[in-house]
Structure formats: structure tokens, C-alpha cells
Motif scaffolding. Structure first.
Motif, PDB file in Angstrom:
ATOM      1  N   ASP A  62     -43.543 -94.641  -3.028  1.00 12.96           N
ATOM      2  CA  ASP A  62     -42.098 -94.805  -3.212  1.00 12.96           C
ATOM      3  C   ASP A  62     -41.314 -93.568  -2.782  1.00 12.96           C
ATOM      4  O   ASP A  62     -41.728 -92.435  -3.018  1.00 12.96           O
ATOM      5  N   ASP A  63     -40.163 -93.836  -2.187  1.00 12.86           N
ATOM      6  CA  ASP A  63     -39.223 -92.755  -1.902  1.00 12.86           C
ATOM      7  C   ASP A  63     -38.451 -92.411  -3.167  1.00 12.86           C
ATOM      8  O   ASP A  63     -38.256 -93.260  -4.031  1.00 12.86           O
ATOM      9  N   VAL A  64     -37.988 -91.191  -3.245  1.00  8.46           N
ATOM     10  CA  VAL A  64     -37.219 -90.815  -4.437  1.00  8.46           C
ATOM     11  C   VAL A  64     -35.741 -91.167  -4.279  1.00  8.46           C
ATOM     12  O   VAL A  64     -35.033 -91.359  -5.271  1.00  8.46           O
ATOM     13  N   ARG A  88     -49.352 -86.603  -3.107  1.00  7.71           N
ATOM     14  CA  ARG A  88     -47.964 -86.989  -2.816  1.00  7.71           C
ATOM     15  C   ARG A  88     -47.027 -86.728  -3.984  1.00  7.71           C
ATOM     16  O   ARG A  88     -45.861 -86.391  -3.811  1.00  7.71           O
ATOM     17  N   TYR A  90     -46.805 -84.316  -5.928  1.00  7.63           N
ATOM     18  CA  TYR A  90     -46.252 -82.954  -5.994  1.00  7.63           C
ATOM     19  C   TYR A  90     -44.950 -82.871  -5.198  1.00  7.63           C
ATOM     20  O   TYR A  90     -43.979 -82.253  -5.630  1.00  7.63           O
ATOM     21  N   SER A  91     -44.954 -83.502  -4.017  1.00 10.34           N
ATOM     22  CA  SER A  91     -43.735 -83.466  -3.199  1.00 10.34           C
ATOM     23  C   SER A  91     -42.636 -84.339  -3.802  1.00 10.34           C
ATOM     24  O   SER A  91     -41.457 -83.993  -3.745  1.00 10.34           O
ATOM     25  N   TYR A  94     -41.117 -82.272  -6.442  1.00 11.64           N
ATOM     26  CA  TYR A  94     -40.250 -81.252  -5.841  1.00 11.64           C
ATOM     27  C   TYR A  94     -38.894 -81.857  -5.486  1.00 11.64           C
ATOM     28  O   TYR A  94     -37.843 -81.297  -5.790  1.00 11.64           O
ATOM     29  N   LEU A  95     -38.930 -83.028  -4.836  1.00  8.37           N
ATOM     30  CA  LEU A  95     -37.678 -83.637  -4.380  1.00  8.37           C
ATOM     31  C   LEU A  95     -36.806 -84.072  -5.559  1.00  8.37           C
ATOM     32  O   LEU A  95     -35.586 -83.872  -5.550  1.00  8.37           O
ATOM     33  N   ARG A  99     -34.126 -81.424  -4.958  1.00  7.11           N
ATOM     34  CA  ARG A  99     -33.185 -82.090  -4.052  1.00  7.11           C
ATOM     35  C   ARG A  99     -32.206 -82.942  -4.833  1.00  7.11           C
ATOM     36  O   ARG A  99     -31.015 -82.932  -4.593  1.00  7.11           O
TER      37      ARG A  99
END
Lengths: 164, 560
Positions: A62-64, A88, A90-91, A94-95, A99
Motif C-alpha cells: 500500500d501507498d501511504v 518496505r 521501514y520506508s 518514514y513517509l 512526509r
């Protein structure tokens, strides 16, 4: 959920009675209580219960970004580690933190093990549902990790060269 | 050389303690084999056919004399008196006991070394060329940025479980001796028209099952943005790289699937969010690290040395060694010396005994500033030797079996450890290398043939870089027996090329004869001093195929 470690004001502790139920593939009829749901189910339930306090589940594919409009109303997001070797999450963490600027509880779920907890903490997770066949008390020992971080992370955005 | 400060030291010692505990938990049954696997890999520990193998990092291929002596000690006390230098500038010990690994790592930490991330699906050892800082054709010293990248990528929590391994190389010379187009990220450092230090960034290169040369993703990236740009690439890869099939998990497959334009757009978009953030490198940090690579205190001498010239004129064997093993240096009166680890039958490519390691450490102090380099061709380099000392060094090197005059020639073979050690290999590499070295043992003939690289990999993972050898040999498995496929025309450097398969594969026994036929074809077609690879490029594969696959090669000679 069982076997949950939480960071509360920087202190790690075992959560005795965690109220959350994780439903990765919810059926037609949802149980009572605080649920962690995929986005589509979460949105549908929101329409029926505008004051609900359910959490969101994020799968590894899934995208955030689609979570953005709902973040103000979500108390908890669970990021899934289908295998501890699948990085995945972890990123995604982060986002979500850096972000999207999300500050609520970020929980690692799935294949969550002692030797990865410090990396998860660095990437902004503040609760960890340790795999149920593992001892959460033992896993607590993995949370601290190393005293040196060369690069940067969610909880320490300045690389070491700006702190040296 | 870069020396550790209190942060670097704390990190390696804490890491040893952490791994010691993980080994203990594994041996006590608290960690399963599956759980332990990535932990040991990220500490350089493989399980091979017969024993554990420990791969120690030699960041950008630079070692101090004291570090080399420690490697010798480890070879002596924990291995069978031998170490193997690899094509990624590291060293491997092949006969290691698991229970002793924490003690070995402790020894390494005491001399500012480690085995962190020499394996596993993470950012591996940062490599550069072996002549960094001394090469006559160098534009800028790549080592400060290599060290900065090493630090940044070490235990970077977001990128420890990537879809697959990730290799970064940086180079800044006219000749690309770091094979940057063969890396997941290849960096070329240069000054732009305004004198600013910039990077050309290449992405998606790699050998292995699907050999691809890297494609340029960015030109003119100001050096301050190195870390944020690499971070953007890694984040896109970590999120979107394939994880369903390990053979399709490298970044090259993602770049190929998306196309370089679409991949670039993804990276660019990610980078816009972080480029001016705290990851932006500072002049202070660059200077702090660069100070560690200041040139040593060279004597100021004139370039010519009378005694050296006399030796050159009078000693044919010495002159032959100088012709291929001595490389031009930035500083007049100095040269860099390549010590060949490929003496032929006596020892496998890249292998050094503990006694040889100690000797090299001694020479590095006696004839230099205590520094040693590892080349990705698996040879050792003494970077700063006075020309007047070359003859003395040559004699010592010959006594120790490190003075073979074959650098850049046919018998300077790159070979992985192959089926004798490696659990992944389909076929052996070392016996093949040795059978070729036996067949071509006349040095004068080898020098007449000139520049020619021959690379051997025991399997498709291509640790022996067979795709970029002028002659490449790949071990393949056919119904349980070992066969060897031959490629021609591969090349490294700025004009990197992947070799082409010449036809059906051969048995091990046929290989020396096949190489002989290939060389004979080259000699027949060669124009003046044309290098082997240029002849292959000019005449194509056909003449080689005809000769190699002809039933009776004698007849072909008559026809030609």
C-alpha cells in the motif's frame, strides 16, 4: 492485540491490556471494540459511525498517500511486516512520519522480532506487536540498539556529521 | 588513511557485542536458523559447503600495515593460514568456526575494521579504484566521498532489508578502474565548467543472471546532494523493487521494468522532498573526512633515478615486471606497484598466505607509508614506492611468490572461489584457472600477446565478473556435470561491454585447448599491436567460432 510493547514518553513497556483487534481481511460483519482496518473498510465504517476511533492497517504494497485525508481522525496506524526480511515497512513509516507529519501511534505488526526493533524505533514506530510465539519481555532487550547512528532517521533527522 | 574517532570505535565495538549475543542465542536455540540468517549475513558470515566463511570489509580497498598483520593473524589462528581477496576489494576466510567469530570481529574492531554489511540485502562495501589518490590520470580523490557514503550506509535503519544486495562504486579518473557501470549505483566524480565538484550518477548496472550496464540517471549532481540523492534512489527501490523472486529483485530489474525515464521521475520526485534537508553535506564534513586522505610526505626528488634506469637496461626480467606491474604516479620519482596474486599453479587467484600478508605489510612500511590497496582484479598494490626502491622490492616480491610479471595479461585471471568452496557454484573455478595458467606459462609469449583479461565465475551469480572479461568463462550445470560456457569481447572501464557467448559449452578438460584456439585466432587476425579485445570487436565472433568448433583445427590453419 497480545504481546505488545509500547513507548510511552520514551519509556518502553509491555502493554497489559491492549484494546486493539487487527483485521487484515475483515468480513461483512465487524466485531465490537477498537478495530484496525484496511483503508476501504475503514472509510465505509466511518460513514456509518462518524465518531468511531478505529485504526488503519497498511499492507506492504500500500501507498501511504491515500491515507492523507484521514490522518487527523486516526488514532493508530499498523504497518505490516509479512516477513521480518521484508523492509518496505521501514520506508512506509518514514513517509508517514516525515512526509505526512503524522504523530499518532505507529505500530509494527506481523513478523516483528527482537533484532529488528531498534531499526523500527529509529524509523518512527512507537509500538510493536511482537510475534505471538516470541517472548515480548525478551524482545524489549532489542529496542535500544546501538548508541551511534551515522546517517539519519525519523527520530534523529540530523545525520551524525551535524551532531559530531 | 581514515582513522576512527570515538563514534566509529563505539559503533564497531557495540556491533561486536550485539553479534556475540546473537551467536550465543542461536547456539542456545533461542534464534532459529531462518532468524539468524540475515543477522549473520549482515555481519559477513556465510555458510559454505564445508564451513562458515567470514567476509571482512576493506572499505574502498584500503588497508594499513597493522590491519594487514591482523588479517595475517586471523588467517593463522582461526583459518588454515590463508585468506582470499575478492573482486569487491574485501577478504574472505574460508574455514571459520561459528563460535570464534565474535572473537575475530573483536580483533578486527581493535584495528578499526569490521565485517558489517559485507553480505545480506543491504548496501554493501563502497568500492573505488585501487589507485585512488595516487593515479596519474586522477581527476579528484574519490575516497572522502566513499568514506562519507560508507558511514551513511552503515546500519542505516531504513535500508537494511532491501529487496536484494546493493552495490555502490565511485571513481574519478580518466580510466574507470572501479567498473562503475557494473554497480547498482555507479558514481563518477568530476569538476564541472565552473570548477564545482559534481557527480554523474548511473543506476541499474550489475552482472549476475541478467547482466546490464548501468544507465545514467543524473549528470552534474552537486556533491553536497550525494547522500540525499542516494537516499531517494534507495527509497524508491525499497518500496517498489520486486520481492517475489530473488532473481528479479535487483534494482536493475526495476529500472528495466519502469524504463529509465519513469524511474528517474520517481527518484526526482522523492529527491525534491529531501534534497535541501539535513542530509545535505557540509563543507566542514567534507574537509573533516578529506583531511584523512591528505597526501603523505613525499620526498621531493627528480623523476629519473640512475640506478633504476641501469637495472631496467640490464635486467630483462625486471624490465618485463616493470612494464606490466608498475603504474604511473602523480608524484615525480614515485610509482605504484601491483603485486600479482596469480603466480599460476602455486596458488589460486586472490589467495595470500599469512606469511605473505605479513611480508606485504612489512614492504608497505619499508617502501612506502604503510598503506596497501586491494584491486578488484584481486591483486595487491603498494601505492607509493620510490623508483629507486623498485628493484629491491621486486626481488623480495619474487622470493615470496608475489612478483609474477603478468598484470593485465592472460594469466592475471579473475576467479571466484567456485565449487571448491562455494555452496552456490555449479562448477569449480580455481582448477580451470590453474589449467589455463599451466598452458600459458611462458612470460615472453604472454607479453607478446599483450593486454588480455580472462575472468571465471563458477555460477551465474558472476562473482568472477566473467561478463566483462575479454575472455569470460562461466561454470554451468548440465544434468549434474560441470560445463563451461565461453564469452568473448567483454570489457570493463569507460568502454564497458558485455561479452557474447561463442557457442555450446565445453568440459573442463577442453578449456585449455579452447583458450589456445582463441589465442591462435587472435594472432592470425591481429593487426600490428592491436589488443585482443579490439581484434574481437573488429572481426567479430565468427573466426573464433570457426576455429574453436572445427573438428580438426590443423586443417583450418591450412585454409587460412
Amino acid at each position: 492485540m497480545r504481546n505488545v510493547i509500547g513507548l510511552r514518553n520514551g519509556e518502553a513497556q509491555l502493554i497489559e491490556h491492549d484494546p486493539w483487534q487487527l483485521l487484515r481481511e475483515p468480513g461483512e460483519v465487524l466485531p465490537d471494540g477498537l478495530l484496525i482496518l484496511p483503508l476501504a473498510t475503514w472509510i465505509a465504517r466511518r460513514a456509518q459511525r462518524p465518531l468511531g476511533r478505529d485504526g488503519l492497517w497498511l499492507g506492504p504494497d500500500d501507498d501511504v498517500e491515500p491515507l492523507r485525508p484521514w490522518l487527523a481522525q486516526v488514532p493508530l496506524i499498523a504497518v505490516d511486516f509479512p516477513s521480518f526480511r521484508d523492509g518496505r515497512g521501514y520506508s512506509q513509516a518514514y513517509l508517514l512520519r516525515s512526509r505526512l507529519g503524522w504523530h499518532g501511534e505507529l505500530r509494527a505488526v506481523g513478523d516483528v522480532l527482537r533484532d529488528q526493533l531498534s531499526h523500527m524505533r529509529q524509523c518512527g514506530f512507537d509500538s510493536y506487536a511482537v510475534r505471538e510465539d516470541k517472548c515480548a519481555q525478551d524482545a524489549l532487550l532489542g529496542l535500544a540498539g546501538m548508541s551511534v547512528l551515522y546517517g539519519r532517521s525519523v527520530i534523529e533527522p540530523r545525520p551524525l556529521f551535524r551532531r559530531r | 588513511m581514515y582513522h576512527y574517532d570515538e563514534y566509529d570505535r563505539a559503533l564497531v565495538f557495540e556491533r561486536v557485542a550485539q553479534f556475540r549475543d546473537q551467536v550465543r542465542r542461536f547456539m542456545a536455540g533461542e534464534l532459529s536458523e531462518e532468524e539468524f540468517l540475515p543477522l549473520r549475513l549482515q555481519n559477513g558470515l556465510y555458510l559454505q559447503k564445508h564451513a562458515y566463511m567470514l567476509r571482512v570489509a576493506i572499505p574502498y580497498g584500503t588497508l594499513g600495515a597493522r590491519q594487514m598483520r591482523t588479517l595475517a593473524q586471523i588467517a593463522r589462528e582461526y583459518d588454515r593460514g590463508c585468506g582470499h581477496f575478492t573482486t569487491r576489494q574485501n577478504i574472505q576466510f574460508n574455514w571459520i568456526e561459528l563460535a570464534q567469530v565474535p572473537d575475530i570481529l573483536q580483533r578486527l574492531a581493535e584495528v578499526e575494521m569490521h565485517a558489517i554489511q559485507t553480505s545480506g540485502n543491504c548496501v554493501r562495501n563502497i568500492t573505488t579504484e585501487a589507485f585512488a589518490g595516487v593515479a596519474a590520470d586522477e581527476l579528484l580523490d574519490p575516497r572522502p566521498l566513499a568514506e562519507i557514503l560508507r558511514q551513511w550506509s552503515t546500519i542505516n535503519p531504513e535500508f537494511l532489508f532491501l529487496p536484494r544486495k546493493f552495490k555502490i562504486a565511485i571513481c574519478s579518473a580518466i580510466e574507470d578502474r572501479a567498473a562503475i557501470m557494473m554497480h547498482d549505483i555507479g558514481l563518477y566524480l568530476y569538476r564541472d565548467g565552473h570548477g564545482q565538484m559534481c557527480l554523474r550518477v548511473m543506476v541499474g548496472g550489475g552482472l549476475g543472471r541478467t547482466p546490464i550496464l548501468g544507465l545514467q540517471i543524473r549528470e552534474g549532481l552537486p556533491w553536497q546532494h550525494l547522500l540525499s540523492y542516494v537516499e531517494a534512489i534507495l527509497r524508491v527501490y525499497n518500496r517498489h523493487g520486486r520481492r517475489d523472486n530473488k532473481y528479479k529483485a535487483r534494482i536493475k530489474i526495476l529500472v528495466k521494468a519502469l524504463g529509465i525515464e519513469a524511474f528517474s521521475r520517481e527518484v526526482e520526485e522523492e529527491w525534491q522532498h529531501i534534497k535541501d534537508g539535513p542530509a545535505q553535506l557540509t563543507e566542514d564534513e567534507f574537509q573533516r573526512v578529506a583531511a584523512a586522505f591528505e597526501p603523505p610526505a613525499y620526498d621531493s626528488v627528480i623523476d629519473d633515478d640512475l640506478a633504476y634506469d641501469t637495472h631496467l637496461a640490464q635486467d630483462h626480467a625486471f624490465a618485463r615486471w616493470v612494464a606490466c606491474c608498475v603504474k604511473a604516479h602523480k608524484v615525480p620519482g614515485y610509482a605504484s606497484v601491483v603485486l600479482s596474486t596469480k603466480p599460476g599453479d602455486a596458488s589460486p587467484p586472490g589467495d595470500l598466505t599469512d606469511a605473505q600478508m605479513d611480508a606485504v605489510a612489512d614492504w608497505s612500511e619499508q617502501f612506502g607509508f604503510g598503506e596497501i590497496r586491494i584491486a578488484h582484479e584481486q591483486n595487491l598494490i603498494l601505492p607509493d614506492v620510490r623508483k629507486r626502491d623498485l628493484h629491491a622490492l621486486w626481488r623480495l616480491a619474487c622470493e615470496r611468490g608475489l612478483g609474477t610479471a603478468n598484470i593485465g595479461l592472460l594469466t592475471d585471471i579473475i576467479a571466484c572461489p567456485g565449487g571448491d568452496f562455494c555452496a552456490l557454484a555449479n562448477a569449480t573455478s580455481i582448477p580451470i584457472a590453474q589449467s589455463i595458467q599451466r598452458r600459458f606459462d611462458d612470460l615472453d609469449y604472454l607479453h607478446d600477446l599483450g593486454e588480455l583479461s580472462l575472468n571465471i565465475s563458477g555460477c551465474i551469480n558472476a562473482c568472477g565478473h566473467h561478463h566483462i572479461g575479454n575472455i569470460g568463462i562461466l561454470g554451468v550445470d548440465k544434468n549434474g556435470s560441470e560445463w563451461y560456457q565461453v564469452t568473448l569481447g567483454g570489457a570493463q572501464g569507460k568502454h564497458s561491454t558485455l561479452g557474447k557467448v561463442i557457442g555450446p559449452s565445453f568440459s573442463a578438460a577442453e578449456i585449455p585447448q579452447v583458450i589456445e584456439q582463441i589465442i591462435a585466432t587472435y594472432c592470425a587476425y591481429r593487426e600490428q599491436d592491436e589488443a585482443f579485445v579490439d581484434t574481437v570487436r573488429r572481426v567479430g565472433l565468427e573466426p573464433f567460432k570457426e576455429r574453436v568448433y572445427a573438428k580438426r583445427p590443423e586443417e583450418l590453419i591450412c585454409v587460412m
